[in-house]
Design a protein around this motif. Structure first.
Motif, short mmCIF file in Angstrom:
data_model
loop_
_atom_site.label_atom_id
_atom_site.label_comp_id
_atom_site.label_asym_id
_atom_site.label_seq_id
_atom_site.Cartn_x
_atom_site.Cartn_y
_atom_site.Cartn_z
N GLN A 95 -7.50 -4.52 1.42
CA GLN A 95 -7.18 -4.74 0.01
C GLN A 95 -6.35 -6.00 -0.22
N ALA A 96 -6.45 -6.97 0.69
CA ALA A 96 -5.67 -8.20 0.56
C ALA A 96 -5.87 -8.89 -0.79
N PRO A 97 -7.08 -8.96 -1.35
CA PRO A 97 -7.23 -9.63 -2.64
C PRO A 97 -6.40 -9.03 -3.77
N ALA A 98 -5.99 -7.75 -3.62
CA ALA A 98 -5.22 -7.10 -4.68
C ALA A 98 -3.72 -7.22 -4.49
N VAL A 99 -3.27 -7.77 -3.37
CA VAL A 99 -1.85 -7.72 -3.02
C VAL A 99 -0.97 -8.49 -4.00
N HIS A 100 -1.31 -9.74 -4.29
CA HIS A 100 -0.42 -10.52 -5.16
C HIS A 100 -0.41 -9.97 -6.59
N ARG A 101 -1.53 -9.46 -7.04
CA ARG A 101 -1.55 -8.82 -8.36
C ARG A 101 -0.66 -7.57 -8.36
N TRP A 102 -0.74 -6.79 -7.27
CA TRP A 102 0.11 -5.60 -7.16
C TRP A 102 1.58 -6.01 -7.14
N LEU A 103 1.92 -7.06 -6.40
CA LEU A 103 3.31 -7.53 -6.35
C LEU A 103 3.79 -8.04 -7.70
N ASP A 104 2.93 -8.71 -8.44
CA ASP A 104 3.31 -9.21 -9.76
C ASP A 104 3.74 -8.04 -10.66
N ARG A 105 3.06 -6.92 -10.51
CA ARG A 105 3.37 -5.76 -11.35
C ARG A 105 4.58 -4.99 -10.81
N ALA B 274 -2.56 9.18 6.41
CA ALA B 274 -3.69 10.11 6.46
C ALA B 274 -4.89 9.48 7.17
N LEU B 275 -5.10 8.19 6.97
CA LEU B 275 -6.20 7.51 7.66
C LEU B 275 -5.93 7.42 9.16
N PRO C 32 7.35 -4.08 0.85
CA PRO C 32 6.93 -4.59 2.16
C PRO C 32 6.00 -3.62 2.91
N MET C 33 6.27 -2.33 2.76
CA MET C 33 5.44 -1.33 3.43
C MET C 33 4.08 -1.21 2.76
N ALA C 34 4.08 -1.19 1.44
CA ALA C 34 2.82 -1.03 0.72
C ALA C 34 1.89 -2.22 0.92
N VAL C 35 2.44 -3.44 0.90
CA VAL C 35 1.54 -4.60 1.04
C VAL C 35 0.96 -4.66 2.46
N GLU C 36 1.75 -4.23 3.46
CA GLU C 36 1.20 -4.19 4.82
C GLU C 36 0.02 -3.23 4.90
N ALA C 37 0.17 -2.06 4.27
CA ALA C 37 -0.93 -1.09 4.27
C ALA C 37 -2.13 -1.61 3.48
N LEU C 38 -1.88 -2.25 2.35
CA LEU C 38 -2.99 -2.78 1.55
C LEU C 38 -3.79 -3.82 2.33
N VAL C 39 -3.09 -4.75 2.97
CA VAL C 39 -3.79 -5.78 3.75
C VAL C 39 -4.54 -5.15 4.91
N ARG C 40 -3.91 -4.21 5.59
CA ARG C 40 -4.53 -3.59 6.77
C ARG C 40 -5.84 -2.90 6.41
N HIS C 41 -5.91 -2.35 5.24
CA HIS C 41 -7.09 -1.58 4.86
C HIS C 41 -8.01 -2.33 3.90
N THR D 231 -15.63 8.49 2.26
CA THR D 231 -15.25 7.88 3.53
C THR D 231 -13.77 7.52 3.50
N ALA D 232 -13.22 7.23 4.67
CA ALA D 232 -11.81 6.82 4.73
C ALA D 232 -11.59 5.57 3.88
N GLU D 233 -12.52 4.64 3.93
CA GLU D 233 -12.38 3.42 3.14
C GLU D 233 -12.35 3.74 1.65
N GLU D 234 -13.21 4.67 1.21
CA GLU D 234 -13.24 5.05 -0.20
C GLU D 234 -11.96 5.76 -0.63
N VAL D 235 -11.41 6.59 0.26
CA VAL D 235 -10.15 7.26 -0.06
C VAL D 235 -9.04 6.24 -0.23
#
Length: 352
Positions: free
Chosen positions: A42-52, A329-330, A31-40, A306-310
């Motif tokens: 990375q929403a298109p990667a969220v369901h693939r990340w959850l599948d794994r 860190a961001l 739950p914490m990781a997907v919130e951070a992914l969407v916020r920054h 950049t922060a986005e690249e990190v």
């Protein structure tokens, strides 16, 4: 956070059938990781990340009996009541505004901030940030309920601690905080004698902390807490090798408190600072290495990113702790914080 796709709510709905732990005590970080992914972005990667990540999830444990406003003290700190606590807070946040529930329970839960290796307060911070900055939806409100329920179930106060010689007088906290002061406080934290075993065994050995982080008012508390998050994030760049996964919490736990302050009554801010300092210092004591890493000439070369690249690098790496630490860190945002985030990518094993 721009989530017009609805990805965050979809991800949270997938996760709320799962418990906050697996294997009896390992935390579900999704739950914490997907919130951070969407916020920054990375929403298109969220369901693939959850599948794994799915293999690391377990169903919510079976409930025992309902917790009520009259008998909650008997269930506080009982991990066998995780499902009961989740249902209790689901009812509470459905019947009353979530800020009212949070303000009532925050001082009750704060003494147990180190419980669950600080993960419950971190999950609460992610949930509150979402509710403060985006539309309130049922899955986002439920996420706060499950975070608070996890905290209540894993509530565990630290041992009684003796204050060491204060770095700043307890009654006269600095009005112009500097990162150096918080860094000195973390450097002065004595390590636990036996740095073997899990965090519960290590925290049981705590006896004393430097007296730091007392604040006479809300504004000073906010400034000092910001200072602490900055110092702990910076410190990971040179001390993260002591235990790369666990030491991220020295920064992410106080940052969760910092994220929550705007939702709380200001009179709760000074106590929140004290608890955040205790959490950060406890993790530091439990896992700090004997020596900092030697600074290399190339230590900050990646801060040209950049922060986005990190964050993209952390997302591609996939490790949940690395994603959450990079998210913190961001928030800090300076070159050394970004270098610390890159360091976490280097130190922690890729997730998949």
């Amino acid at each position: 956070m721009d989530d017009t796709s609805g990805t965050l709510d979809e991800a949270l709905q997938r996760l709320h059938a799962s418990g906050p732990e697996r294997g009896g005590w390992l935390t579900n970080h999704a739950p914490m990781a997907v919130e951070a992914l969407v916020r920054h972005g990375q929403a298109p990667a969220v369901h693939r990340w959850l599948d794994r990540y799915r293999a690391k999830l377990e169903d919510m444990p079976a409930p025992h009996s309902p917790i009520t406003a009259a008998d909650w003290r008997k269930a506080l700190g009982d991990p066998a009541r995780i499902a009961d606590w989740a249902r209790f807070f689901e009812r509470e946040t459905a019947e009353r505004p979530w800020r009212v529930v949070l303000a009532e329970w925050w001082p009750r839960l704060l003494p147990g901030i180190a419980g669950g290796a600080t993960h419950p307060v971190i999950r609460t911070g992610h949930a509150v940030r979402t509710l403060l900055t985006t539309e309130e939806t049922a899955p986002r409100r439920t996420e706060l309920a499950h975070a608070l329920g996890y905290w209540a179930a894993r509530h565990q106060p630290l041992p009684e601690l003796t204050p060491l010689t204060p770095l700043t007088p307890a009654s006269t906290a600095p009005t112009t905080p500097t990162a150096a002061a918080a860094a000195a406080a973390l450097d002065a934290v004595p390590p636990v004698p036996d740095q073997e075993g899990g965090i519960r065994a290590r925290l049981a050995q705590l006896t004393a902390f430097p007296r730091w982080g007392t604040a006479p008012d809300a504004d000073t508390a906010h400034a000092l807490l910001t200072e602490l998050v900055t110092a702990a994030t910076h410190r990971y760049a040179t001390h993260g090798h002591g235990e790369p996964i666990m030491l991220v919490h020295a920064a992410t736990a106080p940052n969760a408190v910092l994220r929550t302050l705007p939702a709380l009554p200001r009179e709760l801010w000074p106590a929140s600072l004290s608890a955040a300092w205790a959490a950060s210092a406890a993790v530091t004591a439990a896992y700090t290495p004997p020596e900092p890493a030697a600074r290399k000439d190339t230590a900050h070369k990646d801060t040209a990113l950049t922060a986005e690249e990190v964050f993209e690098r952390a997302a591609a790496h996939g490790d949940d702790h690395t994603i959450k630490f990079t998210d913190t860190a961001l928030d800090v945002g300076d070159p050394l914080a970004l270098a610390a985030a890159v360091r976490s990518v280097e130190l922690n094993p890729p997730a998949f």
